[in-house]
Design a protein around this motif. Structure first.
Motif, short mmCIF file in Angstrom:
data_model
loop_
_atom_site.label_atom_id
_atom_site.label_comp_id
_atom_site.label_asym_id
_atom_site.label_seq_id
_atom_site.Cartn_x
_atom_site.Cartn_y
_atom_site.Cartn_z
N GLY A 266 -2.08 -1.29 8.98
CA GLY A 266 -2.97 -2.37 8.58
C GLY A 266 -2.63 -2.97 7.24
O GLY A 266 -3.48 -3.51 6.55
N ALA A 267 -1.37 -2.86 6.83
CA ALA A 267 -0.95 -3.48 5.56
C ALA A 267 -0.28 -4.81 5.84
O ALA A 267 0.01 -5.13 7.00
N GLU A 268 -0.05 -5.58 4.79
CA GLU A 268 0.60 -6.87 4.96
C GLU A 268 2.10 -6.68 4.78
O GLU A 268 2.54 -6.05 3.82
N ALA A 269 2.88 -7.19 5.74
CA ALA A 269 4.32 -7.00 5.66
C ALA A 269 4.89 -7.87 4.55
O ALA A 269 4.63 -9.06 4.50
N GLY A 270 5.62 -7.28 3.64
CA GLY A 270 6.22 -8.03 2.54
C GLY A 270 7.63 -8.44 2.87
O GLY A 270 8.09 -8.25 3.99
N SER A 271 8.31 -9.00 1.88
CA SER A 271 9.67 -9.48 2.13
C SER A 271 10.71 -8.42 1.79
O SER A 271 11.86 -8.53 2.17
N ILE A 272 10.28 -7.39 1.05
CA ILE A 272 11.27 -6.36 0.73
C ILE A 272 11.06 -5.14 1.60
O ILE A 272 9.99 -4.94 2.18
N THR A 273 12.09 -4.32 1.70
CA THR A 273 12.02 -3.11 2.50
C THR A 273 10.93 -2.20 1.94
O THR A 273 10.92 -1.90 0.75
N ALA A 274 9.99 -1.78 2.80
CA ALA A 274 8.91 -0.92 2.31
C ALA A 274 8.36 -0.09 3.45
O ALA A 274 8.50 -0.44 4.63
N THR A 275 7.76 1.04 3.10
CA THR A 275 7.00 1.77 4.09
C THR A 275 5.59 1.87 3.53
O THR A 275 5.36 1.66 2.33
N HIS A 276 4.60 2.09 4.39
CA HIS A 276 3.22 1.98 3.94
C HIS A 276 2.45 3.25 4.24
O HIS A 276 2.67 3.88 5.27
N LEU A 277 1.58 3.59 3.31
CA LEU A 277 0.81 4.83 3.44
C LEU A 277 -0.67 4.50 3.53
O LEU A 277 -1.19 3.71 2.73
N LYS A 278 -1.35 5.09 4.51
CA LYS A 278 -2.79 4.87 4.63
C LYS A 278 -3.48 6.22 4.66
O LYS A 278 -3.12 7.08 5.46
N ILE A 279 -4.40 6.41 3.75
CA ILE A 279 -5.15 7.67 3.71
C ILE A 279 -6.58 7.37 4.12
O ILE A 279 -7.29 6.65 3.42
N GLY A 280 -7.01 7.91 5.26
CA GLY A 280 -8.35 7.68 5.76
C GLY A 280 -8.63 6.20 5.89
O GLY A 280 -7.84 5.46 6.48
N SER A 281 -9.71 5.75 5.29
CA SER A 281 -10.05 4.34 5.42
C SER A 281 -9.74 3.57 4.15
O SER A 281 -10.11 2.41 4.00
N ALA A 282 -9.05 4.22 3.19
CA ALA A 282 -8.71 3.54 1.94
C ALA A 282 -7.69 2.44 2.21
O ALA A 282 -7.04 2.43 3.25
N ALA A 283 -7.56 1.50 1.25
CA ALA A 283 -6.58 0.42 1.39
C ALA A 283 -5.19 1.00 1.41
O ALA A 283 -4.90 1.96 0.69
N PRO A 284 -4.32 0.45 2.27
CA PRO A 284 -2.97 1.02 2.36
C PRO A 284 -2.16 0.80 1.08
O PRO A 284 -2.34 -0.20 0.38
N LEU A 285 -1.29 1.76 0.78
CA LEU A 285 -0.40 1.68 -0.38
C LEU A 285 1.02 1.43 0.13
O LEU A 285 1.38 1.89 1.21
#
Lengths: 726, 52
Positions: A529-548
């Motif tokens: 549920g994160a917004e895909a950026g233009s640089i290579t990234a992976t995303h972390l979601k803990i519970g219902s907190a905003a993804p990092l």
């Protein structure tokens, strides 16, 4: 007998044809080749041979230290994997080589053929010279005639046998209506022998038998050096190609069968495991994963692949196993079609005329005119004495004959290639050094060339510690390259992974687990549920907190910064062009201080940039590794690719960089400039000899002794000058 | 001068012998692995008897 050509030539490993026929009849009867990159001493040889010979089923094992390779003859059931494992256990790195790709070198007979001719002309030269010295020091009358006759008996068969490479090449160029360097050589050989026979029959004082055989000896040495430089490069290039043993797993009636890629047909089902390269073009019928397209497009961001997705040969499968229905295999794959484009671009480069060709273009007609006009002149002076006039014309041809010219280029190229080979650069093309010396602009590709194509996280410090611990735990359970890079970086930073339970990898999306009663996910932007950026990234979601987000940047290839700086110091314009997104490319350009950069470039854009620079009169050196660079590599004035590049890219480039370090590239340009200077000096030296000797020959004062001295002195000077290359 | 009748054939034969030896070594693939051969001489493995 002292023949300098006693050194090895990997191409003269000519396999007896019986062996070849046997190999063709029973291809599975194990005749295996393993590459041994770390073998270097007597102990290595006996260790490897003993370990392999002790293995059941192995008949013989013989190490070739020059090629760093071991040839094993074994029963059919012995596999290369088993032998690699045996060697691994005693501490030697070994890789399987595809014997089919290597066979080309093994059956090459040209080097041996040249060596044989050198041996014959060397033998003849020594014997004829002994007799000639006797004549020069005063043998007279019947003795001189006898010596001349013996010389003729040795020299004539030698010239016929040893001169064949020159005669055939001269004939080819005459048929094409050109005057190559081989035409005056052949003419000098034939004329010198004919005149000498005539003189001998009439008890003449001068015979040029020694000159004829000496000429063929020195020129053959030049030919051999030239041939060997190319053969060494070719066999090393073949070894690179042979390292990629083309096999694939095909599903046949539910069973997994390993078959050579060449046997895959359209509509087969191919299983591609994570980490493997797609052998064919096709559509995914089962499984989901991510694929790395950087070789094809230069994008560093992996693309998602699921049921129905189209995958192309050359892409690397990253996370989950994929079953692919083949739509095109072998020659029809997009990979091969791209390679065909290269063949077209390459013809442009073949039009390059080397220094030696340019020299020959004015030298050959000049020599003929000179010899013919001295013939006419002496006919005039002597009132039609054919014998004297022909004698002088022959002397002019022999003295001007480009003995030193034949050595001038090969000696320097051999010295320079050897020097660069020790630094890890493989010169594939004979004119590559000359072209490399002329370049004034360098164009780099990004992914896989300036960078390693391996990502590393850049913003770990911005993340809270608890999140980092969770991320490290999740990443540690996955084999995805981004996850692995994250786990490695976390370990280096001393982060202790949190205790995450119920770990589950969702192929193509990411990894999921339970931490303190919450669902935690690490993976693709859409999935968490994160917004895909233009640089290579992976995303972390803990519970219902905003993804990092954990952002990644490609790791710089060692020596890349040094190479760019060295080129800029040499005053070359440096460009960066990549198929990757603007953010990543601009960032790298900034880090390396590259002013001109272009992102999201298609293969055609790369070629267009090269063409545009060429139109401005610039000579471009292209350095790249991907399939998307191949056409640009072929179109550029000179090109270099790393050994990790795709086969097609390596084939299209002049020079292959064998190590990981990029810094020898700038060194190569420096050596090339030096080498070109030496070649020009060598031309000057051999011309100087002519300037001194030709007038003597024209006025009719040249003796066979003078011709022999001029020939050997100039050849030796030229070779010694080549060795000065630092 | 008569000795030339012996010496010249002898010198040619000796040279020819050298050439024949070179041909044989070339056919016998003795120039395949000069680096390996230079190292193998250091190994004591077959010092007592030749390799079977």
């Amino acid at each position: 007998m002292d023949v300098p050509a006693a050194s090895a030539c990997p191409a003269c490993l000519a396999a007896p044809s019986a062996e070849r026929i046997a190999a063709a009849a029973a291809p599975r009867d194990a005749r295996l080749f393993l590459s041994l990159p770390t073998a270097h001493c007597a102990v290595c040889i006996s260790d490897v041979e003993r370990a392999l010979a002790a293995e059941p089923g192995v008949r013989t094992a013989r190490v070739n230290l020059t090629l760093k390779r071991v040839a094993v003859e074994a029963d059919p059931e012995v596999t290369a994997e088993r032998l690699v494992a045996v060697l691994d256990r005693i501490g030697y790195e070994a890789h399987e080589l595809d014997p089919g790709t290597l066979m080309v070198t093994e059956t090459d007979r040209r080097g041996r053929d040249l060596l044989m001719r050198i041996g014959v002309s060397g033998f003849a030269m020594m014997n004829v010279m002994l007799l000639s010295v006797a004549v020069w020091s005063g043998a007279e009358d019947a003795t001189r005639d006898l010596f001349h006759w013996i010389s003729a008996a040795i020299a004539l068969p030698t010239v016929v046998f040893a001169g064949q490479p020159f005669f055939s090449s001269a004939w080819t160029s005459l048929k094409a209506g050109r005057l190559g360097m081989d035409v005056p050589i052949s003419l000098a050989l034939i004329l010198a022998s004919a005149i000498s026979v005539y003189e001998t029959m009439h008890s003449g004082h001068h015979a040029y038998f020694d000159a004829a055989v000496m000429l063929s000896f020195f020129l053959l040495v030049g030919r051999y050096l030239d041939y060997r430089t190319r053969a060494v490069a070719r066999s090393a290039a073949e070894e690179l190609a042979a390292l990629e043993v083309p096999r694939a797993v095909v599903l046949r009636e539910g069973a997994e069968v390993t078959v050579p890629v060449a046997e895959i047909a359209v509509d087969d089902l191919v299983l591609v495991r994570p980490g493997a390269r797609m052998p064919v073009d096709g559509t995914v019928t089962h499984g989901s994963s991510e694929v790395d397209r950087s070789f094809l497009t230069g994008e560093s961001l992996p693309a998602w692949a699921g049921i129905g997705s189209v995958v192309l040969a050359g892409e690397v499968n990253l996370t989950g196993p994929l079953t692919v229905r083949v739509t095109a295999a072998g020659r029809d794959t997009s990979l091969h079609r791209m390679a065909d484009l290269v063949a077209m671009a390459e013809s442009a480069r073949n039009r390059y005329t080397s220094l030696a060709d340019r020299m020959a273009r004015f030298y050959s007609p000049g020599v003929h005119i000179l010899a013919f006009s001295s013939f006419l002149g002496w006919m005039q002076i002597t009132g039609g004495d054919l014998r004297i006039s022909l004698n002088i014309a022959a002397a002019v041809l022999i003295i001007t004959c480009p003995c030193a010219l034949g050595l001038a280029v090969p000696a320097v190229v051999t010295a320079a290639s050897g020097k660069l080979f020790r630094k890890g650069l493989l010169i594939k093309d004979s004119t590559a050094l000359e072209r490399l010396a002329e370049i004034d602009t360098v164009v780099f590709d990004k992914t896989g060339t300036l960078t390693m194509g391996a990502p590393e996280p850049v913003n770990l410090a911005d993340l809270p510690d608890a999140a980092l611990e969770v991320a490290a735990a999740l990443a540690g359970a996955s084999s995805h390259p981004l996850a692995r890079a994250l786990a490695d970086a976390a370990r280096v930073a001393g982060i202790r992974p949190a205790t995450v339970t119920d770990l589950r990898e969702v192929p193509g999306y990411g990894i999921e687990g339970q931490w303190r009663g919450q669902v935690v996910r690490l993976g693709r932007a859409i999935w968490v549920g994160a917004e895909a950026g233009s640089i290579t990234a992976t995303h972390l979601k803990i519970g219902s907190a905003a993804p990092l987000s954990v952002a990644f940047a490609d790791r710089l290839r060692p020596g890349a910064a040094e190479a760019v700086a060295a080129f800029q110091k040499q005053g070359k314009a440096v460009h960066l062009i990549s198929g990757d997104v603007a953010g990543a490319v601009g960032d790298l350009a900034g880090r390396l201080g590259i002013e001109h950069w272009q992102a999201e470039a298609l293969p055609a854009d790369k070629v267009a940039l090269i063409a545009e620079l060429a139109a401005q009169g610039r000579k471009v050196l292209m350095i790249g590794d991907g399939l998307n660079d191949t056409a640009a590599l072929a179109a550029a004035h000179a090109s270099i690719s790393p050994a990790s590049a795709l086969d097609a890219a390596r084939a299209a480039s002049d020079i292959v960089l064998l190590g990981t370090d990029l810094s020898p590239v700038a060194e190569a340009v420096r050596v090339a400039v030096k080498a070109r200077r030496r070649i020009k000096e060598n031309f000057a030296i051999s011309l100087l000899y002519n300037v001194v000797a030709v007038p003597i020959a024209i006025v009719g004062l040249a003796t066979p002794l003078a011709a022999a001295l001029a020939m050997s002195l100039s050849s030796i000077t030229v070779s010694v000058n080549a060795l000065r290359l630092k | 001068m008569e000795m030339l009748a012996y010496l010249i054939p002898i010198s040619l034969c000796l040279g020819g012998l050298g050439l024949a030896a070179f041909f044989w070594s070339l056919k016998d693939r003795q120039y395949d692995d000069p680096k390996g051969d230079a190292q193998r001489i250091l190994s004591t493995e077959w010092d007592d008897q030749p390799k079977p």
